[in-house]
Design a protein around this motif. Structure first.
Motif, PDB file in Angstrom:
ATOM      1  N   MET B  61      13.688 -75.566 -33.413  1.00 34.83           N
ATOM      2  CA  MET B  61      13.380 -76.079 -32.082  1.00 34.83           C
ATOM      3  C   MET B  61      12.018 -76.747 -32.100  1.00 34.83           C
ATOM      4  SD  MET B  61      13.483 -73.909 -28.585  1.00 34.83           S
ATOM      5  CE  MET B  61      12.856 -74.504 -27.035  1.00 34.83           C
ATOM      6  N   GLN B  62      11.932 -77.891 -31.452  1.00 34.66           N
ATOM      7  CA  GLN B  62      10.655 -78.584 -31.349  1.00 34.66           C
ATOM      8  C   GLN B  62      10.257 -78.649 -29.873  1.00 34.66           C
ATOM      9  OE1 GLN B  62      10.475 -82.816 -32.078  1.00 34.66           O
ATOM     10  NE2 GLN B  62       8.489 -82.645 -33.074  1.00 34.66           N
ATOM     11  N   VAL B  63       8.975 -78.423 -29.614  1.00 34.03           N
ATOM     12  CA  VAL B  63       8.466 -78.521 -28.249  1.00 34.03           C
ATOM     13  C   VAL B  63       7.605 -79.779 -28.160  1.00 34.03           C
ATOM     14  CG1 VAL B  63       7.035 -77.428 -26.492  1.00 34.03           C
ATOM     15  CG2 VAL B  63       8.498 -76.021 -27.954  1.00 34.03           C
ATOM     16  N   VAL B  64       7.953 -80.657 -27.254  1.00 37.36           N
ATOM     17  CA  VAL B  64       7.218 -81.904 -27.096  1.00 37.36           C
ATOM     18  C   VAL B  64       6.635 -81.966 -25.691  1.00 37.36           C
ATOM     19  CG1 VAL B  64       7.364 -84.420 -27.154  1.00 37.36           C
ATOM     20  CG2 VAL B  64       8.748 -83.064 -28.725  1.00 37.36           C
ATOM     21  N   LEU B  65       5.309 -82.106 -25.610  1.00 35.60           N
ATOM     22  CA  LEU B  65       4.638 -82.208 -24.311  1.00 35.60           C
ATOM     23  C   LEU B  65       4.100 -83.616 -24.137  1.00 35.60           C
ATOM     24  CD1 LEU B  65       3.215 -78.899 -25.109  1.00 35.60           C
ATOM     25  CD2 LEU B  65       3.812 -79.226 -22.736  1.00 35.60           C
ATOM     26  N   LEU B  66       4.409 -84.195 -23.014  1.00 35.99           N
ATOM     27  CA  LEU B  66       3.983 -85.564 -22.742  1.00 35.99           C
ATOM     28  C   LEU B  66       3.212 -85.603 -21.435  1.00 35.99           C
ATOM     29  CD1 LEU B  66       7.151 -87.773 -23.262  1.00 35.99           C
ATOM     30  CD2 LEU B  66       5.200 -87.632 -24.773  1.00 35.99           C
ATOM     31  N   ASP B  67       2.311 -86.568 -21.325  1.00 38.43           N
ATOM     32  CA  ASP B  67       1.663 -86.804 -20.042  1.00 38.43           C
ATOM     33  C   ASP B  67       2.623 -87.505 -19.098  1.00 38.43           C
ATOM     34  OD1 ASP B  67      -0.747 -85.677 -20.374  1.00 38.43           O
ATOM     35  OD2 ASP B  67      -1.726 -87.454 -21.187  1.00 38.43           O
ATOM     36  N   SER B  68       3.202 -88.570 -19.618  1.00 40.58           N
ATOM     37  CA  SER B  68       4.042 -89.406 -18.760  1.00 40.58           C
ATOM     38  C   SER B  68       5.143 -90.073 -19.580  1.00 40.58           C
ATOM     39  CB  SER B  68       3.174 -90.472 -18.104  1.00 40.58           C
ATOM     40  OG  SER B  68       3.991 -91.448 -17.511  1.00 40.58           O
ATOM     41  N   LEU B  69       6.218 -90.419 -18.904  1.00 38.47           N
ATOM     42  CA  LEU B  69       7.307 -91.142 -19.554  1.00 38.47           C
ATOM     43  C   LEU B  69       7.109 -92.658 -19.447  1.00 38.47           C
ATOM     44  CD1 LEU B  69      10.358 -89.119 -18.232  1.00 38.47           C
ATOM     45  CD2 LEU B  69       9.757 -89.358 -20.618  1.00 38.47           C
ATOM     46  N   HIS B  70       6.103 -93.075 -18.699  1.00 38.35           N
ATOM     47  CA  HIS B  70       5.802 -94.488 -18.473  1.00 38.35           C
ATOM     48  C   HIS B  70       7.031 -95.253 -17.999  1.00 38.35           C
ATOM     49  CE1 HIS B  70       1.891 -93.754 -20.155  1.00 38.35           C
ATOM     50  NE2 HIS B  70       2.448 -93.211 -21.212  1.00 38.35           N
ATOM     51  N   GLY B  71       7.695 -94.683 -17.032  1.00 37.64           N
ATOM     52  CA  GLY B  71       8.820 -95.384 -16.421  1.00 37.64           C
ATOM     53  C   GLY B  71      10.137 -95.251 -17.157  1.00 37.64           C
ATOM     54  N   ASN B  72      10.129 -94.603 -18.310  1.00 38.29           N
ATOM     55  CA  ASN B  72      11.377 -94.435 -19.052  1.00 38.29           C
ATOM     56  C   ASN B  72      12.249 -93.368 -18.410  1.00 38.29           C
ATOM     57  OD1 ASN B  72      11.083 -96.240 -21.312  1.00 38.29           O
ATOM     58  ND2 ASN B  72       9.427 -94.892 -21.990  1.00 38.29           N
ATOM     59  N   ASP B  73      13.535 -93.500 -18.645  1.00 38.18           N
ATOM     60  CA  ASP B  73      14.492 -92.502 -18.218  1.00 38.18           C
ATOM     61  C   ASP B  73      14.355 -91.301 -19.151  1.00 38.18           C
ATOM     62  OD1 ASP B  73      16.778 -91.583 -16.800  1.00 38.18           O
ATOM     63  OD2 ASP B  73      17.983 -92.058 -18.561  1.00 38.18           O
ATOM     64  N   ILE B  74      14.331 -90.087 -18.592  1.00 38.77           N
ATOM     65  CA  ILE B  74      14.103 -88.913 -19.442  1.00 38.77           C
ATOM     66  C   ILE B  74      15.243 -88.705 -20.440  1.00 38.77           C
ATOM     67  CG2 ILE B  74      15.047 -87.182 -17.819  1.00 38.77           C
ATOM     68  CD1 ILE B  74      12.601 -85.384 -18.810  1.00 38.77           C
ATOM     69  N   HIS B  75      16.469 -89.015 -20.014  1.00 41.70           N
ATOM     70  CA  HIS B  75      17.611 -88.904 -20.942  1.00 41.70           C
ATOM     71  C   HIS B  75      17.406 -89.796 -22.151  1.00 41.70           C
ATOM     72  CE1 HIS B  75      19.972 -87.825 -17.217  1.00 41.70           C
ATOM     73  NE2 HIS B  75      20.209 -86.815 -18.022  1.00 41.70           N
ATOM     74  N   GLU B  76      17.062 -91.045 -21.803  1.00 42.98           N
ATOM     75  CA  GLU B  76      16.977 -92.050 -22.845  1.00 42.98           C
ATOM     76  C   GLU B  76      15.815 -91.747 -23.789  1.00 42.98           C
ATOM     77  OE1 GLU B  76      16.955 -96.859 -22.934  1.00 42.98           O
ATOM     78  OE2 GLU B  76      17.452 -95.874 -21.045  1.00 42.98           O
ATOM     79  N   TYR B  77      14.692 -91.350 -23.199  1.00 48.56           N
ATOM     80  CA  TYR B  77      13.530 -91.025 -24.012  1.00 48.56           C
ATOM     81  C   TYR B  77      13.852 -89.872 -24.949  1.00 48.56           C
ATOM     82  CZ  TYR B  77       8.753 -90.208 -25.374  1.00 48.56           C
ATOM     83  OH  TYR B  77       7.618 -90.068 -26.108  1.00 48.56           O
ATOM     84  N   SER B  78      14.494 -88.861 -24.368  1.00 49.93           N
ATOM     85  CA  SER B  78      14.768 -87.645 -25.115  1.00 49.93           C
ATOM     86  C   SER B  78      15.743 -87.883 -26.273  1.00 49.93           C
ATOM     87  CB  SER B  78      15.285 -86.605 -24.125  1.00 49.93           C
ATOM     88  OG  SER B  78      16.003 -85.623 -24.750  1.00 49.93           O
ATOM     89  N   ILE B  79      16.762 -88.691 -26.041  1.00 52.01           N
ATOM     90  CA  ILE B  79      17.725 -88.923 -27.134  1.00 52.01           C
ATOM     91  C   ILE B  79      17.097 -89.804 -28.215  1.00 52.01           C
ATOM     92  CG2 ILE B  79      18.950 -90.887 -26.039  1.00 52.01           C
ATOM     93  CD1 ILE B  79      20.680 -88.155 -28.111  1.00 52.01           C
ATOM     94  N   LYS B  80      16.245 -90.745 -27.806  1.00 50.78           N
ATOM     95  CA  LYS B  80      15.555 -91.580 -28.800  1.00 50.78           C
ATOM     96  C   LYS B  80      14.630 -90.711 -29.663  1.00 50.78           C
ATOM     97  CE  LYS B  80      17.081 -95.729 -28.219  1.00 50.78           C
ATOM     98  NZ  LYS B  80      16.937 -96.501 -26.987  1.00 50.78           N
ATOM     99  N   LEU B  81      13.970 -89.772 -28.987  1.00 49.90           N
ATOM    100  CA  LEU B  81      13.089 -88.850 -29.690  1.00 49.90           C
ATOM    101  C   LEU B  81      13.897 -88.004 -30.680  1.00 49.90           C
ATOM    102  CD1 LEU B  81      10.056 -87.934 -29.445  1.00 49.90           C
ATOM    103  CD2 LEU B  81      10.910 -86.035 -28.094  1.00 49.90           C
ATOM    104  N   ALA B  82      15.054 -87.556 -30.218  1.00 50.98           N
ATOM    105  CA  ALA B  82      15.919 -86.729 -31.072  1.00 50.98           C
ATOM    106  C   ALA B  82      16.425 -87.532 -32.259  1.00 50.98           C
ATOM    107  CB  ALA B  82      17.086 -86.188 -30.260  1.00 50.98           C
ATOM    108  N   GLU B  83      16.728 -88.798 -32.012  1.00 58.12           N
ATOM    109  CA  GLU B  83      17.227 -89.634 -33.111  1.00 58.12           C
ATOM    110  C   GLU B  83      16.114 -89.952 -34.097  1.00 58.12           C
ATOM    111  OE1 GLU B  83      18.930 -92.848 -30.880  1.00 58.12           O
ATOM    112  OE2 GLU B  83      20.884 -91.874 -30.740  1.00 58.12           O
TER     113      GLU B  83
END
Lengths: 185, 268
Positions: B61-83
């Motif tokens: 398991m990885q824990v990722v903490l961000l300040d902001s998504l800068h307007g990105n969709d959380i789904h999209e950001y998260s799957i890109k991060l996972a990929e």
């Protein structure tokens, strides 16, 4: 010198044949990748469709007034089930999303429904599956793009037409997702 | 020069060993927190828990903490991060990413392909609920929220129990295992030795002070010392690599896992 004149054409033909074989193999494996991605989309679309009857039954118990909303959902689901091609199924699924968003909009009027663990779990599965569909669809479209690009470019396009590789259609994304900014790291 | 050749081979051998065992320089770590929302003690604490989770339930398991998504969709950001990070062992795909966005008050648990059975979306939703609840009570309680999530994950996908020891990370040197430290020291010693040998023989040749017999004797002596060094290096590696490799690799989750977009997200 005689040998040279005979060998050169043979070498050229041999290289051409090898090139054609390698292009054909690449196209075939790209096409397979598209098919694999397509079946992933289909699996997720089906998964979502399978959740609908359960959801409709749960909501029925709480909201006697929302029969119209529910029948729209059931109809949209029937369209998903009845679709022949993946493109049709995807389009029908986008309609289903619209029908479901109506339910999500009215769920505030039924606090008991919102408090039902079964309902919240179903909604979570549903939105999770929606997300899986988005992911599968994006991967499918990427695979199609890769495949289509290699088909239209010369000289690959010539090889593609010899072996009957044709362009594949992309899947349409729902309008609300189109304007989302691109994620980059 | 036989001795120099041998020294170079030895160094090459040790370098390969070193890099094959480190080889993780570019790989993601358990906690990605670029804006330091967590303190380093908190990170150590979470890392320990994540290592325990890996040992007990075979989940990375990885824990990722961000300040902001800068307007990105959380789904999209998260799957890109996972990929990109590909958390989870290749093949079993038991990877998880907990993404927490501080400014937007959003969290998402991205569930790997192999964990979709253990953690269906509804369960992922429950886990995210715990995170949201902890943070809505106290908006700075990131550590509590993360630990709640890890606790629930370990409860839902526990397969066996085993104890594990782990040292906190402070610097490059302390992150290395003893085997790697010994290898590095021996490499340095050999390096200095080669320079010494080279200059000694060069001096001997130029000055002509030494007889052939003396040079031969010196060669034998150097050969013997080199043998001992090699022996120490090999034994050191054999002893420590087995013992330490498992705990050392723990500083990074395994990678190669696949994600299909399963999981849940929530707000607080």
């Amino acid at each position: 010198m005689k040998n040279w004149k005979v060998l050169l054409p043979i070498a050229i033909v041999l290289i051409a044949v090898l090139y054609i074989i390698s292009v054909r193999n690449t196209l075939a494996s790209d096409e397979l990748a598209v098919e694999a991605a397509a079946s992933q989309v289909d699996v997720q679309l089906q998964r979502r469709s399978d959740l609908i009857p359960n959801l409709v039954n749960t909501v029925k118990g709480y909201s006697t007034y929302e029969s119209e909303t529910l029948s729209k959902i059931t109809d949209a689901r029937a369209k998903v089930e009845g679709s022949a091609s993946l493109q049709e199924k995807n389009a029908a699924n986008n309609d289903l999303t619209a029908a479901l968003s109506r339910l999500i909009a009215v769920q505030e009027n039924y606090p008991q429904l919102k408090a039902d663990k079964h309902y919240t779990d179903l909604m979570r599965e549903l939105s999770g599956t929606e997300n899986r569909i988005t992911v599968a669809r994006t991967r499918y479209n990427e695979a199609v793009q890769k495949y289509d690009q290699s088909i239209v470019r010369f000289p690959r396009s010539a090889v593609a037409s010899i072996f009957g590789f044709t362009k594949k259609p992309m899947l349409e994304t729902p309008t609300d997702k189109k304007d989302a900014p691109q994620v980059s790291f | 020069m036989l001795i120099i050749k041998r020294s170079i081979t030895l160094i090459a051998f040790l370098t390969i060993l070193l890099f094959s065992s480190i080889g993780l320089a570019g790989s993601p770590s358990y906690i990605q927190d670029e804006s330091n929302i967590l303190t380093s003690e908190q990170k150590d604490m979470i890392e320990k828990q994540l290592i325990q989770l890996r040992n007990e339930a075979n989940c990375d398991m990885q824990v990722v903490l961000l300040d902001s998504l800068h307007g990105n969709d959380i789904h999209e950001y998260s799957i890109k991060l996972a990929e990109k990070n590909k958390i989870g062992q290749e093949g079993t795909d038991r990877g998880l990413i907990l993404l927490i966005v501080a400014d937007e008050h959003m969290a998402r648990l991205e569930v790997g392909r192999g964990l979709e059975g253990d953690i269906p979306d509804a369960t992922a939703g429950d886990i995210i609920d715990d995170v949201s609840n902890a943070l809505s009570k106290d908006s700075s309680n990131y550590i509590g929220a993360i630990q709640a999530a890890i606790d629930k994950v370990s409860k839902t996908c526990k397969t066996g129990i085993s104890e594990t020891k782990n040292k906190p990370v402070t610097s490059f040197w302390s992150e290395l295992s003893w085997a790697e430290r010994i290898i590095i020291i021996i490499m340095a010693v050999i390096m200095i030795y080669i320079i010494y040998i080279g200059s000694w023989f060069a001096y001997a040749k130029i000055s002509g002070k030494y007889t052939k017999k003396e040079i031969l004797q010196k060669k034998k002596q150097l050969d013997f010392i080199l043998d001992i060094l090699q022996l120490i290096a090999e034994i050191g590696f054999m002893i420590f690599s087995k013992k330490d490799s498992s705990s050392k690799n723990h500083h990074h989750p395994r990678t190669g896992g696949k994600f299909d977009g399963g999981g849940a997200n929530g707000k607080w």
